[in-house]
Design a protein around this motif. Structure first.
Motif, mmCIF file in Angstrom:
data_model
loop_
_atom_site.group_PDB
_atom_site.id
_atom_site.type_symbol
_atom_site.label_atom_id
_atom_site.label_comp_id
_atom_site.label_asym_id
_atom_site.label_seq_id
_atom_site.Cartn_x
_atom_site.Cartn_y
_atom_site.Cartn_z
ATOM 1 N N LEU A 45 -0.690 -4.652 -25.178
ATOM 2 C CA LEU A 45 -1.860 -4.945 -24.352
ATOM 3 C C LEU A 45 -1.528 -4.729 -22.881
ATOM 4 O O LEU A 45 -2.327 -4.181 -22.118
ATOM 5 C CB LEU A 45 -2.325 -6.388 -24.578
ATOM 6 C CG LEU A 45 -3.109 -6.681 -25.857
ATOM 7 C CD1 LEU A 45 -3.322 -8.185 -26.007
ATOM 8 C CD2 LEU A 45 -4.458 -5.963 -25.862
ATOM 9 N N TRP A 46 -0.325 -5.141 -22.501
ATOM 10 C CA TRP A 46 0.114 -5.004 -21.111
ATOM 11 C C TRP A 46 0.375 -3.546 -20.751
ATOM 12 O O TRP A 46 -0.042 -3.065 -19.688
ATOM 13 C CB TRP A 46 1.367 -5.855 -20.896
ATOM 14 C CG TRP A 46 1.976 -5.685 -19.523
ATOM 15 C CD1 TRP A 46 1.400 -5.998 -18.325
ATOM 16 C CD2 TRP A 46 3.271 -5.160 -19.236
ATOM 17 N NE1 TRP A 46 2.263 -5.701 -17.294
ATOM 18 C CE2 TRP A 46 3.424 -5.183 -17.815
ATOM 19 C CE3 TRP A 46 4.331 -4.695 -20.010
ATOM 20 C CZ2 TRP A 46 4.572 -4.740 -17.176
ATOM 21 C CZ3 TRP A 46 5.492 -4.259 -19.384
ATOM 22 C CH2 TRP A 46 5.606 -4.279 -17.976
ATOM 23 N N SER A 50 -5.556 -2.198 -22.267
ATOM 24 C CA SER A 50 -6.812 -2.691 -22.846
ATOM 25 C C SER A 50 -6.647 -2.980 -24.335
ATOM 26 O O SER A 50 -5.709 -2.491 -24.980
ATOM 27 C CB SER A 50 -7.942 -1.670 -22.659
ATOM 28 O OG SER A 50 -7.763 -0.548 -23.509
ATOM 29 N N VAL A 51 -7.601 -3.752 -24.872
ATOM 30 C CA VAL A 51 -7.600 -4.060 -26.297
ATOM 31 C C VAL A 51 -7.835 -2.793 -27.113
ATOM 32 O O VAL A 51 -7.120 -2.510 -28.082
ATOM 33 C CB VAL A 51 -8.689 -5.103 -26.626
ATOM 34 C CG1 VAL A 51 -8.808 -5.309 -28.136
ATOM 35 C CG2 VAL A 51 -8.388 -6.431 -25.944
ATOM 36 N N THR A 54 -4.878 -0.476 -27.242
ATOM 37 C CA THR A 54 -3.826 -1.013 -28.102
ATOM 38 C C THR A 54 -4.113 -0.709 -29.565
ATOM 39 O O THR A 54 -3.236 -0.252 -30.307
ATOM 40 C CB THR A 54 -3.689 -2.530 -27.894
ATOM 41 O OG1 THR A 54 -3.308 -2.783 -26.536
ATOM 42 C CG2 THR A 54 -2.646 -3.128 -28.824
ATOM 43 N N SER A 214 -12.005 -14.255 -24.637
ATOM 44 C CA SER A 214 -10.947 -13.308 -24.978
ATOM 45 C C SER A 214 -10.563 -13.455 -26.451
ATOM 46 O O SER A 214 -10.975 -14.408 -27.123
ATOM 47 C CB SER A 214 -9.716 -13.585 -24.110
ATOM 48 O OG SER A 214 -9.133 -14.830 -24.488
ATOM 49 N N TYR A 478 -9.399 -6.705 -21.375
ATOM 50 C CA TYR A 478 -8.716 -7.613 -22.303
ATOM 51 C C TYR A 478 -9.674 -8.604 -22.950
ATOM 52 O O TYR A 478 -9.254 -9.467 -23.705
ATOM 53 C CB TYR A 478 -7.605 -8.377 -21.578
ATOM 54 C CG TYR A 478 -6.557 -7.478 -20.966
ATOM 55 C CD1 TYR A 478 -5.678 -6.762 -21.780
ATOM 56 C CD2 TYR A 478 -6.464 -7.335 -19.591
ATOM 57 C CE1 TYR A 478 -4.729 -5.925 -21.221
ATOM 58 C CE2 TYR A 478 -5.512 -6.502 -19.021
ATOM 59 C CZ TYR A 478 -4.650 -5.799 -19.840
ATOM 60 O OH TYR A 478 -3.715 -4.958 -19.297
#
Length: 494
Positions: A45-46, A50-51, A54, A214, A478
């Protein structure tokens, strides 16, 4: 020494147990007992930003069906259309049960359609679909309502114009348009001068809550939120109560009058969803399914889902159109030809005559792809998906954010290219923004009608220019759902 042996035996048992579980699931990154893939998920994610990126990374590494362990629970994501259709449409009854975030379960209290399973969910979904059909959703009756609201908003825009130009926030314009449509369907009231500012205030608060919401909030037990994130928990509970009170106010007043005997529903003249619901109470009394609490929950469920998906798609779409004026010009040319040079409004009957507009909307929906992370279904028995075993107890979903940017399905997926659907008409079927199977969006027919009529009729009424910055980047990549760049634009009367 004995203690060390106990610890070693326990660790060995956990590793062997995890290995056996992994062998009964589709491929995925190496997982650890108890914590699963949480370290890798946080890391990617980092690094990806973004989600959705990923999920796309895991899809590229492990294939269109892959497993991620969120703690001790396996989550199977499907990122191709054929397998999604096979699992959730052809075997729809097996995957009707949805995993509900503990926070949702707390708020909804086993009422409504968003956070329930079983008989109550089936009854509420069946009732809502039948009511919408009776009210003409997807047909000429609903087209009239949509056009009335669009005309009213356009009249407001024209009143504010200076030398034929009106500058406004896209979110305010589309929130009021779509909000009035869904509100009139649910409680028979539209947003006008006396109440539109209150609506916009509530809507902006909701937007802020969605931006904070989230994947973390979807998974942690409710006691964790209550005791370690109490302020966050309290804000969400209060906002839900405030929004429900605002949206269901008309329904509650009508219910109170019904109970006093001062109001009767005429079954030959059902004006809105609330009347249809109250008729069930009037004829059969209150029960587990039909009562005031369920009515309030149904209204907020349908209001939020009907509002969010459509307005987000419209805002995302105009971001794209302002960045790609050649697409706007080509769609407008087609619309003008179909409507005799704009001498009449575009209507739903014109759909077969507007292949480019249909393709443009499909491409907007593919890029908008509202959910970064789709809702999970519960797999109740061992089965196979796409040739892979999937054990009972696993959570499964069609991961739309990864499916819609799958380069094996959509060539050069990051490019905004409506022509892809002209070159291959069947490709449009693989854009599934409303989900698949029995838990697909209840308001799909309404949303499709809104998107077609609003995009189409705005394009031949106005030219559009950005007022300030343009961007197609997500505001909060995120978060659970996508939030498009907050666009300010100019409406220029043609």
């Amino acid at each position: 020494m004995f203690f060390a042996l106990i610890i070693s035996a326990l660790l060995t048992w956990l590793v062997v147990r995890q290995y056996r579980k992994v062998s009964r699931l589709p491929p995925g990154p190496f997982s650890l007992p108890l914590i699963g893939n949480l370290p890798q998920i946080v890391y990617y994610l980092w690094t990806t930003g973004s989600v959705s990126s990923t999920f796309d990374l895991f899809r590229k590494r492990y294939g269109n069906i892959f497993t991620l362990w969120v703690g001790p629970i396996p989550h199977v994501s499907i990122a191709d259309y054929e397998t999604s259709h096979e699992v959730f449409v052809k075997n729809a009854s097996k995957y009707a049960d949805k995993f509900h975030a503990p926070l949702f379960a707390e708020i909804k209290n086993e009422n409504g359609v968003l956070a329930t399973n079983g008989d109550h969910w089936q009854e509420m979904r069946r009732f809502a679909l039948q009511t919408f059909r009776n009210m003409g959703v997807g047909k000429d009756q609903m087209e009239v309502k949509i056009m009335e609201e669009l005309d009213a908003r356009c009249a407001d825009i024209d009143k504010q114009a200076i030398n034929g130009v009106t500058t406004t926030h896209a979110s305010d314009f589309f929130d009021l348009t779509v909000g009035s449509i869904i509100n009139s369907i649910l409680v028979g009231k539209r947003f006008e001068e006396h109440n539109k500012q209150e609506f916009l205030k509530i809507k902006r608060a909701l937007d802020s809550a969605f931006e904070l919401f989230s994947p973390f909030d979807l998974t942690v037990p409710i006691w964790v939120l209550k005791y370690f994130f109490n302020r966050r928990y309290t804000n969400m509970i209060n906002l839900n109560e405030e929004t429900t009170s605002f949206v269901a106010k008309e329904a509650c007043e009508r219910y109170a009058e019904l109970k006093k005997g001062n109001y009767r529903v005429d079954k030959e003249k059902i004006n809105d969803f609330t009347d249809a619901f109250l008729l069930k109470i009037q004829e059969g009394g209150e029960n587990r399914d039909f009562n005031i609490e369920t009515l309030k929950t149904m209204i907020i469920d349908l209001w939020i889902t009907g509002q969010e998906t459509t307005t987000t798609t419209l805002i995302s779409g105009f971001n794209q159109l302002l960045l790609h004026p050649q697409v706007t010009d080509k769609a407008r040319k087609e619309i003008l030809e179909v409507t005799d040079n704009g001498s009449r409004p575009l209507c739903l009957a014109d759909k077969l005559s507007t292949p480019y507009l249909n393709a443009m909307i499909g491409e907007i929906q593919r890029h908008a792809s509202i959910l970064n992370m789709n809702f999970w279904r519960i797999n109740h028995e061992p089965t196979y998906m796409g040739g892979y075993p999937v054990d009972s107890g696993a959570f499964v979903t069609a991961q739309l954010s990864a499916l819609h940017i799958n380069e094996t399905v959509f060539e050069n997926p990051k490019k905004f290219d409506p022509e892809r659907f002209i070159r291959d008409e069947k490709l449009l079927q693989k854009v599934i923004p409303f989900g698949v199977g029995k838990r697909s969006c209840l308001g799909e027919a309404l949303a499709r009608s809104e998107l077609y009529l609003i995009f189409g009729n705005l394009l031949f009424r106005y030219n559009f220019k950005p007022h300030g910055k343009l961007s197609t980047e997500e505001v909060l990549p995120y978060s659970f759902a996508k939030r498009p760049f907050k666009l300010e634009m100019q409406f220029i009367k043609i």
